[in-house]
Each structure stands twice: as C-alpha cells, then as structure tokens.
Write an enzyme that holds these catalytic residues in place. Structure first.
Site, PDB file in Angstrom:
ATOM      1  CG  PHE A  47      -1.917  -1.157   1.208  1.00 24.48           C
ATOM      2  CD1 PHE A  47      -3.093  -1.130   0.467  1.00 24.48           C
ATOM      3  CD2 PHE A  47      -1.611  -2.305   1.934  1.00 24.48           C
ATOM      4  CE1 PHE A  47      -3.951  -2.222   0.468  1.00 24.48           C
ATOM      5  CE2 PHE A  47      -2.458  -3.395   1.943  1.00 24.48           C
ATOM      6  CZ  PHE A  47      -3.628  -3.348   1.207  1.00 24.48           C
ATOM      7  CG  HIS A  48       4.716   1.450   0.041  1.00 24.68           C
ATOM      8  ND1 HIS A  48       4.676   0.402   0.939  1.00 24.68           N
ATOM      9  CD2 HIS A  48       5.787   1.207  -0.755  1.00 24.68           C
ATOM     10  CE1 HIS A  48       5.667  -0.421   0.694  1.00 24.68           C
ATOM     11  NE2 HIS A  48       6.365   0.040  -0.336  1.00 24.68           N
TER      12      HIS A  48
END
Ligand code: TYD
Length: 131
Positions: A47-48
C-alpha cells in the site's frame, strides 16, 4: 525494464538439488543496495509507492498476489515460483494480497531504506504520480 515484467532466473538443478543466483546489473537489472524478506504475514501489505526505488520481488515459498498501478494502468500478478522475479520500477503503487500460510517473499532493492522515498497516501500517489 517495464514494471510488471517477470524475470525468469536460471536454475542450476542437479541430483543434489537446485540453486538460483541473483547478480546485480545482470539478472537483477540494477545495482543491489538492500535485500529484505517478508514472512509470517497475516494480512495484505504494501500500500505504497516509491519515488526512486526499483525492486525485484521473488516469492521463494508459497504464493502471493501483487497488485500494481502506474500511469500505464493496473496489473495483478500471482507469484508462486522461486525462479521468477517481478520487476517493479519507481512511481508504482503496490499491494500484496492473498499470502498463503508460510509464504516467504524476498525483495531485492536498488536503494537503502529511506522513508522519505515512500508515498503512503493513495490520493497523493494519484495526484502526484499519475499526473
Ligand atoms: P513497511 O514499509 O510498513 O512494510 P510493507 O510495505 O511490507 O507493508 O515496513 C514495516 C517496518 O519495517 C517499518 O517500520 C519500516 C521497517 N523497514 C525497515 O526498517 N527497512 C526496510 O528495508 C523495510 C522494507 C522496512
């Protein structure tokens, strides 16, 4: 190299077993500054995006589904082979889902750990990286 490309590693297998070697600027398409690995994973991770970092992700045991998004669109890739590396360039949102129990993911990276290289806010990614 394009994000989402699978690198097929040469396996040295004989009657003793198998071996795979990773070399910088060879089957790994950059100079290696860091290696880390994920294990005992209980939920989705990632999630980045990264501003500069390039990585090759290798599922050395088990399986994982990697979701990628960049300016070219979305991809979903299942990794379940020791002899495959997933190349992920810079400016790519990545998520890792569906880890099966016991999965080990090794990541070969082009830079040392640097929190300032991370974009952890999806809206910021959409605004900054996809413009
Ligand atoms: P994090 O980036 O949250 O992992 P993921 O992207 O897989 O969800 O990292 C978890 C923790 O580990 C966080 O405190 C930062 C630290 N870390 C390092 O110190 N060095 C590293 O090389 C990495 C990848 C993480």
């Amino acid at each position: 190299m394009n994000t989402g490309k699978i690198i097929n590693f040469n396996e040295f297998r004989d009657n003793r077993g198998a071996l795979i070697s990773l070399e910088e600027n060879s089957n790994i398409p950059f100079a290696i500054k860091r290696i880390y690995y994920l294990y005992d994973v209980l939920e989705s991770r990632g999630f980045h995006a990264h501003k500069q970092l390039e990585q090759v992700m290798i599922c050395v045991h088990g399986s994982v589904v990697v979701k990628l998004e960049d300016e070219t669109g979305n991809q979903s890739i299942k990794l379940n082979s020791k002899s495959e590396g997933l190349y992920i360039g810079s400016n790519v949102w990545r998520e890792m889902h569906e880890f099966t129990p016991g999965t080990i993911v090794m990541v070969v990276a082009s830079e040392k750990y640097d929190e300032s290289d991370y974009i952890r806010d999806y809206q910021v990614f959409k605004k900054e990286m996809l413009k």
